[in-house]
Design an enzyme around this catalytic site. Sequence first.
Site, PDB file in Angstrom:
ATOM      1  N   HIS A  34      -7.085  -6.582  -0.887  1.00 24.32           N
ATOM      2  CA  HIS A  34      -5.978  -5.625  -0.752  1.00 24.32           C
ATOM      3  C   HIS A  34      -4.987  -5.944   0.364  1.00 24.32           C
ATOM      4  CE1 HIS A  34      -3.919  -1.812  -1.151  1.00 24.32           C
ATOM      5  NE2 HIS A  34      -4.178  -1.486   0.101  1.00 24.32           N
ATOM      6  N   TYR A  60      -1.569  11.254   1.690  1.00 19.73           N
ATOM      7  CA  TYR A  60      -2.429  11.536   0.533  1.00 19.73           C
ATOM      8  C   TYR A  60      -2.413  13.025   0.185  1.00 19.73           C
ATOM      9  CZ  TYR A  60      -4.378   6.866   1.394  1.00 19.73           C
ATOM     10  OH  TYR A  60      -4.537   5.520   1.566  1.00 19.73           O
ATOM     11  N   ASP A  82       0.850  -1.180   0.000  1.00 23.97           N
ATOM     12  CA  ASP A  82       0.000   0.000   0.000  1.00 23.97           C
ATOM     13  C   ASP A  82       0.901   1.252   0.000  1.00 23.97           C
ATOM     14  OD1 ASP A  82      -3.028   0.885   0.507  1.00 23.97           O
ATOM     15  OD2 ASP A  82      -1.816   2.027   1.906  1.00 23.97           O
TER      16      ASP A  82
END
Length: 315
Positions: A294, A229, A101
Amino acid sequence: MENIVHRNIEVNGINMHVAETGDGPVVLLLHGFPELWYSWRHQMRSLSANGYRAVAPDLRGYGDTDAPSSVTSYTVFHIVADLVALLNALNLDQVFLVGHDWGAAIAWCFCLIRPDRIKALVNMSVPFQPRHPSVKPVQTFRAVFGEDFYICRFQEPGEIEEEFAKAGTAKLIAAFLTSRDPRPPVFPKSLPARFEAPIPLPSWLTEEDVDYYAGKFDKKGFTGGLNYYRNMDLNWELMAAWSGEQVKVPVKFIVGDLDLTLSFLGAKDYLEKGEMKKYVPNLEEVVVMEGVAHFLNQEKPEEVSAHIIDYIRKF
C-alpha cells in the site's frame, strides 16, 4: 531535511504546515493515513532535482497543521477548501496534483469540485469509484466485511484512539507502514495484543522515519486523521450534487499488486476490466507495480518518483 523549507500558512480558518522545495511548475502532494508531509520526502527531492517545486502540506488534523475539535470539520468540502485556499495563498492558478490513500480520495473530489485548478493528476492506491445513488459507504462496508473491518471500527469517536494508545504509537506506525497483507484489514477488540511482538523494519523504512511519525502523532493524536473516516457517510450526502459527474482532468493511476485497497468491493476486477475509464475519461495510464504493497511511494520511492515525473512532463 536538506533544502526543504517549512512554514505555516493561514488557510480556511486554520493554520496549515507546509513543506516545500525546488523551483518550477508546482506539484501538490497529498498524504494519507496515518501519514504526514514526510511521506513524500523522496518524491520532493526527485521533483526538485527535475525542475519542479514540490509542495507537501500536513493535511487538516495532522502533524503541525491545526486539528479542529469538531468531527464534522473534516468533510471533503473542508479539506478541498483548505487546499484551494492554500493555492490562493501561494498565488497559484493551477498545479499538478499527486495523492495517495486519503490524499487520493481527496484528490478525486478536488478534481470533481475544482477541476480548473488542476493541470493533471497522478493518483495512487485508491481508484475513483462512482457514488452509489442510495447506499451509504459505511453501511456497505459493515454488510460486506463486518463490524471488525477497520473503517467500521474507526467510526465511534474515542474508542479506537484508546486502543491505539495501549498499543503504542511507534509500534502502530511501523505496523501500518510495513503491512504486506492484501486482505481487507480487520481490527478486533484484542488490537493492542497484536503489537506486542517486535516489528522488523524493511530497508526502506528506518527507525528515524518511524520516530518522526511517532513524535508528531504522540503530540497531535490520531483523532484528526480518524475523523476523515467518520465523515464518509456525510461526504456521501454532501457529494450528491456530483453524482454521475466524471473526473475530466488528465490522470495516471498507480497501485501495488499487494495493495489492500484491491480487496475492496471488486476493486481489482474494476481496474483490470478498465471500468474506471467510464468515470475518468482522460485516464491515460494505469500502472500496477508487482510485489508492492500500500505505501508504495515510500516502499519504491525512485520508481514512483519516475512515474510522476514521466507523466507530468507531458504537459
